[in-house]
Design an enzyme around this catalytic site. Structure first.
Site, mmCIF file in Angstrom:
data_model
loop_
_atom_site.group_PDB
_atom_site.id
_atom_site.type_symbol
_atom_site.label_atom_id
_atom_site.label_comp_id
_atom_site.label_asym_id
_atom_site.label_seq_id
_atom_site.Cartn_x
_atom_site.Cartn_y
_atom_site.Cartn_z
ATOM 1 N N HIS A 1 -11.992 0.503 -4.475
ATOM 2 C CA HIS A 1 -11.122 -0.197 -5.634
ATOM 3 C C HIS A 1 -11.665 -1.635 -6.031
ATOM 4 O O HIS A 1 -12.405 -2.227 -5.124
ATOM 5 C CB HIS A 1 -9.750 -0.213 -5.072
ATOM 6 C CG HIS A 1 -8.871 0.810 -4.577
ATOM 7 N ND1 HIS A 1 -7.635 1.112 -5.214
ATOM 8 C CD2 HIS A 1 -9.017 1.772 -3.764
ATOM 9 C CE1 HIS A 1 -7.267 2.114 -4.433
ATOM 10 N NE2 HIS A 1 -7.915 2.611 -3.528
ATOM 11 N N ASP B 1 -1.623 -1.511 -4.031
ATOM 12 C CA ASP B 1 -2.199 -0.051 -4.524
ATOM 13 C C ASP B 1 -0.765 0.640 -4.682
ATOM 14 O O ASP B 1 -0.410 1.169 -3.582
ATOM 15 C CB ASP B 1 -3.244 0.225 -3.400
ATOM 16 C CG ASP B 1 -3.617 1.732 -3.732
ATOM 17 O OD1 ASP B 1 -3.050 2.515 -4.693
ATOM 18 O OD2 ASP B 1 -4.680 2.265 -2.881
ATOM 19 N N TYR C 1 1.033 -1.123 0.011
ATOM 20 C CA TYR C 1 0.112 -0.139 -0.095
ATOM 21 C C TYR C 1 0.978 1.277 0.057
ATOM 22 O O TYR C 1 1.419 1.832 1.085
ATOM 23 C CB TYR C 1 -0.955 0.081 1.488
ATOM 24 C CG TYR C 1 -1.842 1.231 1.124
ATOM 25 C CD1 TYR C 1 -2.412 1.661 0.214
ATOM 26 C CD2 TYR C 1 -2.117 1.674 2.562
ATOM 27 C CE1 TYR C 1 -3.307 2.623 0.069
ATOM 28 C CE2 TYR C 1 -3.026 2.912 2.619
ATOM 29 C CZ TYR C 1 -3.457 3.392 1.570
ATOM 30 O OH TYR C 1 -4.423 4.619 1.530
#
Length: 267
Positions: free
Chosen positions: A259, A156, A113
């Site tokens: 997402h 991500d 992340y």
DNA sequence: ATGGTAGCCGCGCTA
């Protein structure tokens, strides 16, 4: 073998969705981001009753990453070596739960992340770039140690690598938004130069293919998204990728994450 | 309509 990455934006709020999606998608391994909880609040049973082992790394209501696997889960590593820390105004920097690694059936998978950056000249942007540089240096060394290693850097990335990866690049430039700056894109390309390739894009050509749509301004309804979630694969792993897709349906309806899951299929 | 949603140790912060 199928491997997915998905920023779920709260594991607890998304528990039912995640469980249903595991059944529907039939993935073997899932890299999760933004669990938004600590270990004691993580829904361990959900994964167990569906046949997945799971490793989680979360300190608080922010960030949080996990890996679930039904093909083995060993050598779990929480944070990568020398992972940069962040503190507002440079004070009291703390390490954040933004990276967890595990070996699943011969694949070294990292659930990542990447820091958001917040705005172009924010100290969080410097943190983002520092964080990426440190990860890239390690990724490079892993590959140098074993050029045949099967490594997936999934998650991500909070970077849109090309103009086609956002709904309107002029809007981003006009408003001086993040995720599209030269510095961020260079940081991403350094992974590519180190031998890691985006194995999703060739199977999901743009324009108009996105993985994230902001809740604010109802961007999904307006088809205004960004492609910021993907899998970067080492050469040996990239050679095994047969297909990849974004499960856009998962972004629909009430209670969706902002997402969508991104799946790769290996031979 | 100069906006606006969603999630969290929530009444501000993060995205």
């Amino acid at each position: 073998m199928r491997i997915a990455t998905w920023n779920v934006n709260s594991m607890r709020a998304r528990a039912d969705r995640v469980e249903a999606w595991l059944e529907k998608s039939d993935v073997d391994v899932l890299a999760i981001q933004e669990t938004k909880c600590k270990d004691e609040n993580f829904p361990w049973e959900l994964f167990e009753r569906n046949g997945y082992e799971v490793a989680h790394f979360g300190f608080s209501q922010w960030n949080g990453v996990a890996i679930a696997s039904r093909v083995g889960l060993t050598e779990v590593e929480r944070a990568f070596p020398d992972q940069p820390a962040f503190g507002k105004n440079g004070k009291d920097p703390v390490e954040e739960a933004r990276a967890i690694g595990a070996t699943c059936n011969g694949v070294r998978l990292w659930s990542l992340y990447v820091p958001n950056g917040r705005s172009r000249h924010d100290e969080h942007m410097e943190y983002k770039l520092r964080w990426l540089r440190q990860l890239r240096e390690h990724a490079q060394s892993w590959l140098a140690e074993d050029p045949h290693a099967q490594i997936a850097l999934a998650g991500d990335w909070n970077i849109a690598p090309e103009d086609d990866d956002v709904w309107d690049i002029d809007f981003f430039e006009r408003n001086q938004l993040t995720h599209v700056t030269a510095a961020e894109r260079e940081a991403f390309q350094e992974f590519v130069q180190a031998g890691f390739t985006d194995v999703v894009r060739p199977h999901t050509p743009g324009p108009g293919v996105y993985t994230f749509w902001e809740y604010t301004s109802l961007r999904f309804q307006k088809r205004q998204g960004m492609r910021i979630d993907c899998h970067l694969a080492s050469p040996a792993l990239a050679a095994r990728v047969r297909h990849a897709y974004v499960d856009k349906d998962e972004r629909r309806g009430k209670g969706a994450s902002d997402h969508a899951p991104v799946v790769i299929e290996l031979s």
